[in-house]
Design an enzyme around this catalytic site. Structure first.
Site, mmCIF file in Angstrom:
data_model
loop_
_atom_site.group_PDB
_atom_site.id
_atom_site.type_symbol
_atom_site.label_atom_id
_atom_site.label_comp_id
_atom_site.label_asym_id
_atom_site.label_seq_id
_atom_site.Cartn_x
_atom_site.Cartn_y
_atom_site.Cartn_z
ATOM 1 N N HIS A 22 0.836 -1.199 0.000
ATOM 2 C CA HIS A 22 0.000 0.000 0.000
ATOM 3 C C HIS A 22 0.873 1.253 0.000
ATOM 4 O O HIS A 22 0.665 2.169 -0.807
ATOM 5 C CB HIS A 22 -0.897 -0.017 1.243
ATOM 6 C CG HIS A 22 -1.828 1.130 1.362
ATOM 7 N ND1 HIS A 22 -3.173 1.024 1.090
ATOM 8 C CD2 HIS A 22 -1.623 2.425 1.740
ATOM 9 C CE1 HIS A 22 -3.759 2.196 1.285
ATOM 10 N NE2 HIS A 22 -2.837 3.072 1.690
ATOM 11 N N GLU A 23 1.866 1.285 0.885
ATOM 12 C CA GLU A 23 2.723 2.468 0.983
ATOM 13 C C GLU A 23 3.624 2.618 -0.238
ATOM 14 O O GLU A 23 3.833 3.730 -0.743
ATOM 15 C CB GLU A 23 3.560 2.399 2.268
ATOM 16 C CG GLU A 23 2.752 2.515 3.546
ATOM 17 C CD GLU A 23 1.972 3.817 3.629
ATOM 18 O OE1 GLU A 23 2.472 4.848 3.139
ATOM 19 O OE2 GLU A 23 0.855 3.804 4.177
ATOM 20 N N HIS A 26 1.816 4.160 -3.125
ATOM 21 C CA HIS A 26 1.757 5.621 -3.016
ATOM 22 C C HIS A 26 3.031 6.253 -3.558
ATOM 23 O O HIS A 26 2.993 7.208 -4.332
ATOM 24 C CB HIS A 26 1.591 6.039 -1.549
ATOM 25 C CG HIS A 26 0.218 5.854 -0.991
ATOM 26 N ND1 HIS A 26 -0.921 6.190 -1.679
ATOM 27 C CD2 HIS A 26 -0.193 5.386 0.227
ATOM 28 C CE1 HIS A 26 -1.985 5.935 -0.907
ATOM 29 N NE2 HIS A 26 -1.559 5.442 0.243
#
Length: 227
Positions: A22-23, A26
């Protein structure tokens, strides 16, 4: 105790994978859109040590799971400099959407893998006491929940950045200020809901999570040749 240890052994790796991807999503989205800050600071890596927050990634979700509460957590946020994006308004929306998008993609890949396992090993892998089935179930649920949860339009979650980009220009500064205190307000609401037994979060998140889980499991069943 053995059941608890098995739960922790299954839950923690699934949660780490979901949060790390997820990170990183980004950060990669930001880099593609003009902001290399995450890359410059060594955050575009799948090494969990660079992303894991001991409290948010391990302690809080583990305690919530054992207590029967809603399982969620967080990682060290990947740095994104809005001013370095080529198109700050669109860029922040795209960067925000990349995180939940990565979780839905991981859930898709997990469903495909589960279907392949069931095709080879049979439906028995989904028995309640089968650790393989448990691992796949947690992997799907965690990624679906993390994706849906982060799409909530509440600062500072990803959904709030998407909403911020859609707001008229005159309202965006006020929304940006709200981002700074949004997590404090949200944690207070969570604590109030848990202590006094209100279920607004469950009623908001669980229906779409359950629906999405059903679709992914249907995909796994289709791959396995189930009706």
């Amino acid at each position: 105790m053995p059941d608890t240890l098995i739960l922790i052994a299954v839950l923690i790796p699934c949660l780490i994978i979901a949060i790390v991807f997820h990170e990183v999503a980004h950060g990669y989205a930001a880099k593609l859109l003009g902001d290399p800050t995450a890359s410059e600071r060594g955050r575009l890596t799948l090494n969990p040590i660079r992303h894991v927050d001991p409290v948010g990634t391990l302690l809080v979700p583990g305690a919530l799971a054992l207590a029967g509460g809603p399982v969620f957590g967080w990682a060290k946020p990947v740095p994104v400099m809005k001013g370095r994006l080529r198109n700050p308004r669109f860029g922040m929306m795209a960067v925000a959407a990349a995180g939940p998008g990565s979780n839905f993609l991981l859930a898709f890949l997990g469903a495909v893998a589960l279907g392949a396992v069931m095709l080879v090993a049979g439906q028995g892998v989904m028995a309640e006491d089968n650790p393989i089935g448990m691992a796949f179930t947690f992997f799907l649920l965690i990624n679906i929940f993390l994706g849906m949860f982060n799409l909530l339009p509440i600062p500072p979650f990803d959904g709030s950045h998407i909403v911020g980009g859609l707001l008229p220009a005159r309202l965006r500064p006020y929304w940006d200020r709200l981002q700074r205190v949004g997590i404090v307000v949200f944690m207070g609401v969570i604590a109030y809901s848990w202590i006094f037994g209100t279920e607004w979060l469950a009623n908001t998140i669980l229906p779409p999570v359950e629906w999405a889980m059903g679709q992914y499991m249907r995909l796994a069943g289709w791959i396995a040749g189930a009706a």
